[in-house]
Design an enzyme around this catalytic site. Structure first.
Site, PDB file in Angstrom:
ATOM      1  N   LYS A 122       4.328 -37.094  45.582  1.00 39.68           N
ATOM      2  CA  LYS A 122       3.165 -36.326  46.046  1.00 39.68           C
ATOM      3  C   LYS A 122       2.481 -35.627  44.872  1.00 39.68           C
ATOM      4  O   LYS A 122       3.142 -34.964  44.073  1.00 39.68           O
ATOM      5  CB  LYS A 122       3.606 -35.274  47.080  1.00 39.68           C
ATOM      6  CG  LYS A 122       2.463 -34.491  47.699  1.00 39.68           C
ATOM      7  CD  LYS A 122       2.993 -33.537  48.765  1.00 39.68           C
ATOM      8  CE  LYS A 122       1.865 -32.826  49.492  1.00 39.68           C
ATOM      9  NZ  LYS A 122       1.115 -31.915  48.603  1.00 39.68           N
ATOM     10  N   TYR A 180      10.479 -29.555  45.443  1.00 39.09           N
ATOM     11  CA  TYR A 180      10.162 -29.134  44.085  1.00 39.09           C
ATOM     12  C   TYR A 180      11.436 -29.319  43.251  1.00 39.09           C
ATOM     13  O   TYR A 180      12.513 -28.905  43.674  1.00 39.09           O
ATOM     14  CB  TYR A 180       9.752 -27.664  44.034  1.00 39.09           C
ATOM     15  CG  TYR A 180       8.388 -27.368  44.589  1.00 39.09           C
ATOM     16  CD1 TYR A 180       7.241 -27.901  44.014  1.00 39.09           C
ATOM     17  CD2 TYR A 180       8.239 -26.515  45.686  1.00 39.09           C
ATOM     18  CE1 TYR A 180       5.986 -27.617  44.520  1.00 39.09           C
ATOM     19  CE2 TYR A 180       6.988 -26.220  46.191  1.00 39.09           C
ATOM     20  CZ  TYR A 180       5.864 -26.768  45.608  1.00 39.09           C
ATOM     21  OH  TYR A 180       4.630 -26.488  46.109  1.00 39.09           O
ATOM     22  N   HIS A 185      -3.101 -30.881  45.499  1.00 35.07           N
ATOM     23  CA  HIS A 185      -2.378 -29.703  46.003  1.00 35.07           C
ATOM     24  C   HIS A 185      -3.328 -28.762  46.749  1.00 35.07           C
ATOM     25  O   HIS A 185      -3.211 -27.542  46.665  1.00 35.07           O
ATOM     26  CB  HIS A 185      -1.696 -28.966  44.855  1.00 35.07           C
ATOM     27  CG  HIS A 185      -0.393 -28.330  45.245  1.00 35.07           C
ATOM     28  ND1 HIS A 185       0.821 -28.954  45.069  1.00 35.07           N
ATOM     29  CD2 HIS A 185      -0.096 -27.132  45.809  1.00 35.07           C
ATOM     30  CE1 HIS A 185       1.796 -28.170  45.489  1.00 35.07           C
ATOM     31  NE2 HIS A 185       1.261 -27.052  45.948  1.00 35.07           N
ATOM     32  N   THR A 214       7.426 -33.826  44.598  1.00 37.76           N
ATOM     33  CA  THR A 214       6.144 -33.247  44.204  1.00 37.76           C
ATOM     34  C   THR A 214       6.031 -33.132  42.689  1.00 37.76           C
ATOM     35  O   THR A 214       6.940 -32.617  42.029  1.00 37.76           O
ATOM     36  CB  THR A 214       5.963 -31.869  44.860  1.00 37.76           C
ATOM     37  OG1 THR A 214       6.000 -32.039  46.282  1.00 37.76           O
ATOM     38  CG2 THR A 214       4.638 -31.240  44.469  1.00 37.76           C
ATOM     39  N   SER A 256       8.532 -27.557  53.421  1.00 33.71           N
ATOM     40  CA  SER A 256       8.441 -27.277  51.997  1.00 33.71           C
ATOM     41  C   SER A 256       9.731 -26.675  51.465  1.00 33.71           C
ATOM     42  O   SER A 256      10.442 -25.956  52.173  1.00 33.71           O
ATOM     43  CB  SER A 256       7.284 -26.295  51.738  1.00 33.71           C
ATOM     44  OG  SER A 256       7.309 -25.810  50.408  1.00 33.71           O
TER      45      SER A 256
END
Length: 478
Positions: free
Chosen positions: A276, A160, A300, A186, A136
């Protein structure tokens, strides 16, 4: 009548085999775990409430997560018989490379908060099992250290799009340089979901100690010893930004993210790109038209919009529309290998597990993650054997029924309700009259009444003065 005899010590020895005791406490705990739920119970005993609730919890009333798990429980399998399947092949080609199993490890933030080995344990276990590991943006191990922990395995990076776009671009370049082969763009975090457990627990990095925190930690000394004797907790890939933790989280949630950002990142990224957080068929079709390599149906983990769509219910509809154009992956709610098999049967190319991985990590570090993968592997293999399918490609919709529990309102009924609402006349309320207006209205009413009475009197006098005339008769010719 049963014939009795004296016990034979040799026969008793064959019937009563004593198990060799396991001396290592971690191994002893993990031996007792037969399911992911067992790992969760161990994790809860060994982890302070704040980090455990961060893993366990979801947004607001946590309905999205509960519904996602219920959807998997509401699966009915349809096994075949007499197919001669002594062994099964669980391998899968995904995003241009191999995976020994039809699932990989999902991206998770704050991971070293759960257990100090964090992403190093996850990446190492994934590499040993031959499955992908996803790091992540808010991970607590750097891109480069994950590569070192899983040097020959498949590493994926979840991005992100940060408010400061140049930070995102730098992460993309670092992940590409480190040999990560796929990027997960994402899209379901324009703002942070209301994760009420975290607010009540004061969850943060670093932890904010209160009397309750200390009391809760007393029976869990191993967690604190590990936490206090290892490097400081931080978002490892963002340490060079110089921002605070709160600023980094704020940067990660950006409501201005758009298709233009997707196009820019896609131009930068040399490998496969997957979007995603897709939650509608319409968006899946838009992304297929834009030529992305794959999508992940995900809400999520229920941590963003509560009452969001259930990915597993959405799966067959999306696969029917875009399954020939891109890979469809799925996460949220997976707690058993049977959930994975059902997803593959309904068209998912691959699945991702997040909480199941973290439960194993909290239960026993790297060995706990190995245990998670082992449990899921055995459940996948056993389910396939009981369905009597030898490969994942043999799985199909004929093997699974989704039992209905939450039924949407029928479309004709919904359309009729919408039409009725739109045709309903709107009530326009006049403004409440002021005192001056009221007085004027009263005077006008009195004047009108006086005029009406005078008119009536005049008519009566006129009628009295004039004699009545007979009514006219109609004449008809004969």
């Amino acid at each position: 009548m049963v014939k009795r005899q004296f016990p034979n010590p040799r026969e008793l020895g064959q019937l009563m085999q004593f198990k060799t005791p396991t001396l290592n406490p971690t191994d002893r705990r993990l031996e007792q775990a037969l399911t992911i739920a067992d790992l969760r119970d161990i994790a809860k005993r060994r982890t302070p409430r704040a980090p455990f609730d961060y893993t366990e919890g979801a947004a607001e009333g946590e309905l999205s997560l509960a519904r996602a798990r219920q959807a998997f429980q509401d699966v009915e399998f349809h096994p075949s018989i007499l197919r001669n399947v002594p062994v099964v092949d669980t391998s899968r080609e995904v995003l241009g490379g191999p995976s020994a199993l039809p699932f990989g490890i999902a991206p998770t933030g704050f991971t070293r908060m759960m257990q100090t080995e964090g992403e190093v344990a996850g990446a190492g276990a994934a590499g040993a099992a031959g499955i992908p590991f996803t790091l992540s943006t808010l991970g607590t191990t750097s891109i480069e250290d994950v590569k070192a922990a899983n040097p020959t395995g498949r590493n994926w990076f979840q991005l992100y799009v940060l408010r400061k776009r140049e930070l995102s671009y730098g992460l993309v370049e670092r992940a590409a340089s480190a040999g990560f082969d796929s990027l997960f763009f994402t899209v379901d975090t324009p703002v942070a979901g209301a994760r009420l457990r975290d607010k009540r627990n004061g969850f943060s990095i670093p932890p904010q100690l209160t009397l309750g925190t200390v009391v809760n930690a007393i029976p869990r000394p191993a967690w604190w010893i590990n936490f206090l004797t290892t490097p400081p907790l931080e978002f490892a890939s963002l340490t060079s930004t110089g921002g605070t933790v709160a600023e980094m989280i704020d940067w990660a949630m950006d409501p201005t993210i758009s298709f233009e950002d997707l196009d820019i990142i896609r131009e930068m990224w040399p490998g496969k790109i997957i979007v995603k957080g897709v939650q509608t068929v319409e968006d899946a079709k838009l992304l297929a038209d834009r030529g992305v390599d794959g999508i992940v149906l995900s809400n999520h983990g229920g941590r963003q919009l509560d009452r969001a769509p259930i990915p597993f219910h959405l799966l067959p509809h999306v696969v029917r529309e875009v399954g020939n154009d891109l890979e469809v992956h799925l996460d949220t709610g997976i707690m058993n290998g049977a959930d994975i098999v059902a997803s593959i049967a309904l068209g998912a190319r691959f699945t991702l597990v997040g909480r199941a991985y973290l439960y194993g990590l909290m239960a026993g570090g790297r060995r706990g993650v190995d245990k998670t993968i082992s449990i899921l592997r055995s459940e996948v293999e056993r389910t396939m054997k009981l369905l009597e399918v030898a490969t994942l490609d043999e799985l199909g919709p004929q093997h699974v029924s989704q039992l209905a529990r939450l039924q949407p309102v029928a479309k004709p009924v919904a359309d009729a309700a919408a039409a009725a609402a739109s045709s309903k006349p709107k009530t326009v309320r006049s403004p409440r009259p002021t005192a001056t207006v009221k007085a004027a209205s009263t005077a006008a009413s009195a004047k009108a009444a006086s005029a009406k009475a005078a008119s009536a009197s005049a008519k009566a006098a006129s009628a009295k003065a004039s004699p009545s005339k007979p009514a006219a008769r109609s004449s008809v010719s004969k």
